[in-house]
Design an enzyme around this catalytic site. Structure first.
Site, PDB file in Angstrom:
ATOM      1  N   HIS C 237      -9.574   3.521 -17.996  1.00 32.40           N
ATOM      2  CA  HIS C 237      -8.957   3.037 -16.755  1.00 32.40           C
ATOM      3  C   HIS C 237      -8.419   1.619 -16.964  1.00 32.40           C
ATOM      4  O   HIS C 237      -8.652   0.997 -18.010  1.00 32.40           O
ATOM      5  CB  HIS C 237      -9.965   3.076 -15.595  1.00 32.40           C
ATOM      6  CG  HIS C 237     -10.430   4.458 -15.253  1.00 32.40           C
ATOM      7  ND1 HIS C 237      -9.583   5.410 -14.753  1.00 32.40           N
ATOM      8  CD2 HIS C 237     -11.661   5.043 -15.330  1.00 32.40           C
ATOM      9  CE1 HIS C 237     -10.270   6.536 -14.541  1.00 32.40           C
ATOM     10  NE2 HIS C 237     -11.528   6.345 -14.888  1.00 32.40           N
ATOM     11  N   ASP C 240      -3.319  -2.732 -12.695  1.00 30.17           N
ATOM     12  CA  ASP C 240      -1.970  -3.310 -12.616  1.00 30.17           C
ATOM     13  C   ASP C 240      -1.838  -3.798 -11.199  1.00 30.17           C
ATOM     14  O   ASP C 240      -1.917  -3.014 -10.257  1.00 30.17           O
ATOM     15  CB  ASP C 240      -0.938  -2.212 -12.915  1.00 30.17           C
ATOM     16  CG  ASP C 240       0.491  -2.573 -12.478  1.00 30.17           C
ATOM     17  OD1 ASP C 240       0.722  -3.682 -11.965  1.00 30.17           O
ATOM     18  OD2 ASP C 240       1.376  -1.705 -12.644  1.00 30.17           O
ATOM     19  N   HIS C 242       0.694  -5.812  -8.504  1.00 25.68           N
ATOM     20  CA  HIS C 242       2.063  -6.320  -8.296  1.00 25.68           C
ATOM     21  C   HIS C 242       2.067  -7.816  -8.013  1.00 25.68           C
ATOM     22  O   HIS C 242       3.122  -8.429  -7.946  1.00 25.68           O
ATOM     23  CB  HIS C 242       2.727  -5.542  -7.167  1.00 25.68           C
ATOM     24  CG  HIS C 242       2.859  -4.066  -7.449  1.00 25.68           C
ATOM     25  ND1 HIS C 242       3.385  -3.186  -6.555  1.00 25.68           N
ATOM     26  CD2 HIS C 242       2.548  -3.335  -8.545  1.00 25.68           C
ATOM     27  CE1 HIS C 242       3.374  -1.959  -7.076  1.00 25.68           C
ATOM     28  NE2 HIS C 242       2.869  -2.022  -8.283  1.00 25.68           N
ATOM     29  N   HIS C 277      -3.375  -1.106  -8.727  1.00 18.66           N
ATOM     30  CA  HIS C 277      -3.703   0.295  -8.990  1.00 18.66           C
ATOM     31  C   HIS C 277      -4.028   0.471 -10.463  1.00 18.66           C
ATOM     32  O   HIS C 277      -3.719  -0.399 -11.284  1.00 18.66           O
ATOM     33  CB  HIS C 277      -2.554   1.219  -8.564  1.00 18.66           C
ATOM     34  CG  HIS C 277      -1.242   0.973  -9.256  1.00 18.66           C
ATOM     35  ND1 HIS C 277      -0.940   1.481 -10.497  1.00 18.66           N
ATOM     36  CD2 HIS C 277      -0.145   0.261  -8.865  1.00 18.66           C
ATOM     37  CE1 HIS C 277       0.287   1.110 -10.840  1.00 18.66           C
ATOM     38  NE2 HIS C 277       0.800   0.365  -9.877  1.00 18.66           N
ATOM     39  N   CYS C 278      -4.664   1.575 -10.786  1.00 24.34           N
ATOM     40  CA  CYS C 278      -4.907   1.896 -12.183  1.00 24.34           C
ATOM     41  C   CYS C 278      -3.580   2.266 -12.834  1.00 24.34           C
ATOM     42  O   CYS C 278      -2.761   2.961 -12.225  1.00 24.34           O
ATOM     43  CB  CYS C 278      -5.897   3.059 -12.287  1.00 24.34           C
ATOM     44  SG  CYS C 278      -6.268   3.515 -14.010  1.00 24.34           S
ATOM     45  N   HIS C 286      -4.171   9.078 -11.495  1.00 24.61           N
ATOM     46  CA  HIS C 286      -5.235   8.094 -11.264  1.00 24.61           C
ATOM     47  C   HIS C 286      -5.126   7.503  -9.859  1.00 24.61           C
ATOM     48  O   HIS C 286      -6.134   7.238  -9.209  1.00 24.61           O
ATOM     49  CB  HIS C 286      -5.188   6.975 -12.318  1.00 24.61           C
ATOM     50  CG  HIS C 286      -5.716   7.388 -13.668  1.00 24.61           C
ATOM     51  ND1 HIS C 286      -6.823   6.824 -14.245  1.00 24.61           N
ATOM     52  CD2 HIS C 286      -5.274   8.322 -14.543  1.00 24.61           C
ATOM     53  CE1 HIS C 286      -7.045   7.378 -15.435  1.00 24.61           C
ATOM     54  NE2 HIS C 286      -6.106   8.292 -15.639  1.00 24.61           N
ATOM     55  N   MET C 291      -7.445   5.369  -7.125  1.00 20.61           N
ATOM     56  CA  MET C 291      -7.518   4.061  -7.777  1.00 20.61           C
ATOM     57  C   MET C 291      -6.404   3.116  -7.331  1.00 20.61           C
ATOM     58  O   MET C 291      -5.407   2.925  -8.037  1.00 20.61           O
ATOM     59  CB  MET C 291      -7.497   4.243  -9.293  1.00 20.61           C
ATOM     60  CG  MET C 291      -8.674   5.102  -9.773  1.00 20.61           C
ATOM     61  SD  MET C 291      -8.925   5.052 -11.559  1.00 20.61           S
ATOM     62  CE  MET C 291      -9.778   3.472 -11.724  1.00 20.61           C
ATOM     63  N   HIS C 384       1.954   3.579  12.157  1.00 23.47           N
ATOM     64  CA  HIS C 384       2.113   3.389  13.598  1.00 23.47           C
ATOM     65  C   HIS C 384       0.750   3.314  14.262  1.00 23.47           C
ATOM     66  O   HIS C 384      -0.202   3.945  13.812  1.00 23.47           O
ATOM     67  CB  HIS C 384       2.916   4.555  14.189  1.00 23.47           C
ATOM     68  CG  HIS C 384       2.985   4.547  15.682  1.00 23.47           C
ATOM     69  ND1 HIS C 384       3.738   3.635  16.391  1.00 23.47           N
ATOM     70  CD2 HIS C 384       2.379   5.325  16.621  1.00 23.47           C
ATOM     71  CE1 HIS C 384       3.595   3.856  17.687  1.00 23.47           C
ATOM     72  NE2 HIS C 384       2.776   4.875  17.860  1.00 23.47           N
ATOM     73  N   GLU C 408       7.510  -0.531  15.979  1.00 22.51           N
ATOM     74  CA  GLU C 408       6.764   0.677  16.319  1.00 22.51           C
ATOM     75  C   GLU C 408       6.247   1.394  15.079  1.00 22.51           C
ATOM     76  O   GLU C 408       5.063   1.676  14.949  1.00 22.51           O
ATOM     77  CB  GLU C 408       7.581   1.613  17.223  1.00 22.51           C
ATOM     78  CG  GLU C 408       8.997   1.899  16.779  1.00 22.51           C
ATOM     79  CD  GLU C 408       9.775   2.762  17.802  1.00 22.51           C
ATOM     80  OE1 GLU C 408       9.166   3.561  18.513  1.00 22.51           O
ATOM     81  OE2 GLU C 408      11.023   2.628  17.852  1.00 22.51           O
ATOM     82  N   THR C 409       7.144   1.694  14.140  1.00 23.22           N
ATOM     83  CA  THR C 409       6.758   2.514  12.990  1.00 23.22           C
ATOM     84  C   THR C 409       7.348   1.899  11.724  1.00 23.22           C
ATOM     85  O   THR C 409       8.561   1.769  11.605  1.00 23.22           O
ATOM     86  CB  THR C 409       7.274   3.961  13.171  1.00 23.22           C
ATOM     87  OG1 THR C 409       6.769   4.483  14.400  1.00 23.22           O
ATOM     88  CG2 THR C 409       6.832   4.848  12.029  1.00 23.22           C
ATOM     89  N   HIS C 435       3.127   8.383  11.095  1.00 27.01           N
ATOM     90  CA  HIS C 435       3.912   9.057  12.131  1.00 27.01           C
ATOM     91  C   HIS C 435       4.764  10.209  11.577  1.00 27.01           C
ATOM     92  O   HIS C 435       5.517  10.831  12.336  1.00 27.01           O
ATOM     93  CB  HIS C 435       4.757   8.062  12.929  1.00 27.01           C
ATOM     94  CG  HIS C 435       4.928   8.439  14.376  1.00 27.01           C
ATOM     95  ND1 HIS C 435       5.630   9.545  14.785  1.00 27.01           N
ATOM     96  CD2 HIS C 435       4.448   7.883  15.515  1.00 27.01           C
ATOM     97  CE1 HIS C 435       5.605   9.629  16.109  1.00 27.01           C
ATOM     98  NE2 HIS C 435       4.884   8.637  16.573  1.00 27.01           N
TER      99      HIS C 435
END
Lengths: 454, 454, 454
Positions: C237, C240, C242, C277-278, C286, C291, C384, C408-409, C435
């Site tokens: 595993h 990473d 961002h 995330h992995c 993964h 993950m 939402h 809203e969304t 939604h």
């Protein structure tokens, strides 16, 4: 025989489906042949005009029909006369016998007319189509040999009914006024109506249209909403608006039985354009069947004046049979689960906003505002106007400042509504699309805006 | 037997497909066994190196091949020697006989080499694969017993042809100049070329590349666009740009037959980056096959200078067989309709921007600008640079102010283009992906950016 | 028989599947009948309460079970007593025999109880369900006649294990402090745990929860991250993020074998909220298995104080059998490839954030902040809050200015994280959804926020 099956076995099937499908067709054909005596073979000729919108029948029982059923007897000697209907090249293909030469009104791309001759063969139903890439969806029909059993949709009904919401059927802007008491009544109606040429569907609606009415209020108004469910409804319905600061957006107060009316009062606190939709179980199904609309909360000083306002709503519909099937379409839970709709609609019918009386008509050198609501229930729109841009977009914001300008294609998620402004600086036709273009050209999300002289 | 079928019956089938698929495989196997005498069983050994990129054949007829066909005779005694190729654990699985032990170059995760022995059994085609979750897609091949009929793609052709657009093949910025007359010629070309190792596809293109050329103009220029359709084309083609304030974005003037050229003039009125694409029917198919690009409308004062500019275009391709199939792939109307592509590409070929000569190469401590166009036709990109952020994004706006900063993953809808700037502050490799990562790692949307010393 | 097959043949199969499926069911039924003597038919009665959440068994072996297996002998005389459980109308349908009358606690919509009588017929497994549109997915079970072979998932295990991340299990805000050295340790754990009632799944996690821990740092900190892989892991595993300006976002330094720990140091340079995330192959798998998490990089002056903070993570899971299946679910590579998940989850389990101890609880007239991370790997969220709006959204930006208000969304792509603020101005229940509502009501992305008195 062991029925133990791993996921990978299943996957093997999926990627191997090319292998299977030939077998399956054969299996069906064999299985559906009833015992009968051999009929005397005859000569049968069908004439078809080839267009991307469909094969058009000419003469006899298929005259004027699009993608007509072609019915023959076993062992008939069949001739297809295929005529070019447009520059786009087309052919006529029946997998068991092959394909015709290509036709086109443009001589460099095909002949103007070809003949294709073959023996009908055994009793079966087989699909004929155009084999040019992209053409299958709109150019296919049934080649029926003998009288095999067929899976048939129920007959269409109420095709003269329409749930199309006129894009101009909207109330005046709230304008510059004080907050006050306002009242609205919505009626939930279950309506069998036309969804496409020759095809009906059971819509569930607010006020008999898709989308339901555009509701306009001022920030700070005291708004009373009445929701009446028609007596002949088969379901409880309700309203949830994203503009309403109440439990369930109002749905907690409006689970309304057939024949009943429920009411509640709210004060809009957030400026902007918001979706409303039915929130009775199974909620996504109620939305897919048509129960959504937009609620505009306008500022104290009113909105900037524009020359014209329009109202467009998008939803996607999941049905038992593919788009193009004649008859009454039942709702498909399975396709809803995989988010693969058969219809993607603006205002409740295939290509509704291209039809006389329902296009958007504006005057050159003016500005228009479009209220756009996406009910979904699952699919985001990629809203684009061919030949123009969205000059100002009010996206998840109040009315103070547009947060996009010169915008080509706007992602509008399911459960969202917004306002877009467009400065129309030339005469002519503009085309409204979901720019996931398969939806537009194969599923129905097409509209026209005309810019006219003053 | 009644063929009446409700939607729910169909759904029952879908959720019950696990049950069915075992039957179907059996059915196919039985149906495809031709009459023949029993061959004398022998001993056959295959050696495979297991990597997530595929099983690599070693020795004999499979040497150097990835996911090779393994051909044996009925009742052969088969041994698979599976060697570990990387730390990631793998096995070799054939559902009818079971799975091997796990191999890995990391001893805690598997052995370095295992043998798996079994009898071949009856004539059939069966899929072998790695059963570790996520590995099927890139690690599967055919285990062929005897000489059964198989559905085969046509042979690949023109594999030395490429439609890859170099990400650095872009004109200079317009800069600070007066508006003037400018002229561009695009040529529509239908090209059979490599889409993946061992696989060809018939692309439709502007100027022979995917995406088509980046067009750069100044706001207010008088732009003449010539569109020529090559004589050997099989279709009419055209151009619609979202930057063009004309009917169809220009498509109304450019439905061009093979051998013909059409021209029109326009004045760009909206600053920003816009998609152009072919708008001849069936439009989504023309885009999926490669006909799209970007048109940049630059401000009077010119764009801020950056050290390097790049050009990346994403589209998705729908084919008859899954990615990984060797041969010539035909376009799939069915998969386009359900929006389930086999290939998702940056610049016209699987992993094009990872290949020598096509990577993005920049200098540390400089800023780069990427013009990114998504043709679609249906699928939005989730554009991300592994190891960095988009420092400034110009998204549905003019060039005045970036409307996103420090952005990790940008949704770019089909039918949209934009500019992203990245300040490169370290040496090393960055990786360009659609962060719907199955597309990147199983369908081809992968690219590399290298940051180098000055 | 020729196995040559065009793409259109395959497509014909897909649109013709209604035709096929009846055949296929029949095929399965016939194929699974073992040789046996005819049992003596008896009388069997089942009582079921009909709710959209499922058919609830009453009495006997099915008491208290939802969508229970109904087991009978061939030719039994079967009576289904169907009782209304709610106003929503329901029926009980078995395609081979028909459907019952409709029941509802609301008399205008159906009876309170109906009886449905039929003969069991031949040995088989058939699906019973409610035929009201939208109800199939949650209201279906197996009607089992005799002892046919069935495809069965493995037995569920470790159902008392949970990977639910508490939405309140988050560290304090960084606050106004100088940059300093900070250190975090993540442990990758592979865990069999409950994914839904009666259903287990093998999750891969950071620290045993989905999402992994929320990591909070100050811009400019000197951050050391340790990644330990548990000894009993079956995979390598990694991490990473961002937020990390390093090769692979840190993945280049953290491919960690079972039992091993690797570490690296970085200085966060970009303010905002970012996914981690992995990034070990096969990366999408993964992530789908759990993950991912969020890393918040906070400004030098600290974040504005809010009354409560919450942490929500969404991912989608692809499994061999549909949601609702009891037993242990294996991962499905096939469904991942077509981006059609069976489960869409907030915090690691179906409806996790509606369960006691895991709801979001706030005080009226305060502001809450939600950190929201979408792992994906493929599906964007449409985030939402029913009954409210996102008052301020920090979307692909730093903390300076929200770039959406009254929202809203919100579309949050896979591989993205953000912060949303909500001013809670009333008491009551709010409902957190994707939604794309089929995901919420049929796949599990549901959560509750309660606004309480101080």
């Amino acid at each position: 025989m062991s029925m133990e099956l791993t996921n990978q076995k299943l996957f093997g099937i999926i990627i191997g489906v090319g292998l299977l499908s030939g077998m399956l067709v054969a299996g069906v054909v064999l299985a559906t042949i009833p015992q009968q005596s051999t009929p005397t073979p005859g000569k049968v000729t069908f004439t078809l005009v080839a267009k991307l919108s469909g094969f058009e029948g000419v003469g006899g029982t298929i005259d004027g029909k699009v993608n007509p059923d072609l019915k023959v007897s076993p062992n008939d000697n069949v001739t297809i006369i295929l005529k070019a209907g447009e520059p786009v090249p087309h052919d006529w293909t029946l997998d068991s016998v092959g394909k015709s030469e290509t036709v086109s009104t443009e001589s460099s791309l095909g002949k103007s007319e070809v003949k294709f001759n073959f023996l009908a063969g055994k009793e079966r139903v087989e699909t004929y189509y155009c084999s040019i890439p992209g053409h299958f969806v709109t150019m296919n029909g049934k080649f029926i040999v003998g009288t095999p059993n067929q899976v048939q949709p129920k007959a269409a009904s109420h095709l003269s009914n329409s749930v199309i919401k006129s894009p101009t059927d909207i109330p005046a802007p709230v304008g510059n006024r004080s907050a006050k008491n306002v009242e609205f009544t919505l009626v939930t109606k279950e309506v069998i109506a036309k969804i496409d040429d020759g095809t009906s569907f059971t819509f569930w609606t607010f006020n008999g249209t898709v989308p339901g009415p555009l509701i306009r209020v001022r920030i700070g108004d005291n708004v009373t909403l009445h929701l009446k469910n028609e007596l002949n409804s088969t379901m409880v319905h309700s309203i949830d608006s994203h503009a309403i600061n109440l439990p369930g957006g109002g749905a907690a107060y409006t689970q309304v039985k057939p024949g009943e009316t429920k009411s509640f009062t709210f004060t809009p606190q957030w400026e902007g354009v918001f979706v409303y939709h039915c929130a009775s179980p199974h909620i996504p199904t109620h939305i897919s069947k048509g129960m959504f609309g937009a609620l505009s909360v306008e500022p104290a000083a009113g909105l900037p004046t524009v020359a014209k306002e329009f109202y467009v709503g998008q939803n996607e519909v999941y049905t038992q049979f593919p788009k193009g099937t004649q008859g009454h379409q039942e709702f498909s839970d399975a396709k809803q689960l995989t988010e693969t709709p058969d219809y993607v609609l603006f205002n409740g019918q295939v290509n509704a906003l291209t039809k006389p009386g329902f296009t958007l008509n504006a005057t050159v050198n003016t500005t228009v505002r479009i209220f756009f609501a996406v009910g979904g229930p699952n699919v985001a729109s990629n809203f684009h106007m061919i030949g123009g841009v969205w000059d100002r977009v009010y996206y998840e914001t109040d009315w103070t400042t547009p947060n996009m300008i010169n915008a080509e294609t706007i992602v509008v998620p399911p459960g969202s509504a917004l306002a877009l402004e467009m400065d129309i600086t030339r005469l002519g036709k503009f085309i409204l699309v979901d720019h996931a273009l398969t939806r537009t050209f194969d599923k129905g999300s097409l509209g026209f805006l005309y810019s006219n002289l003053p």
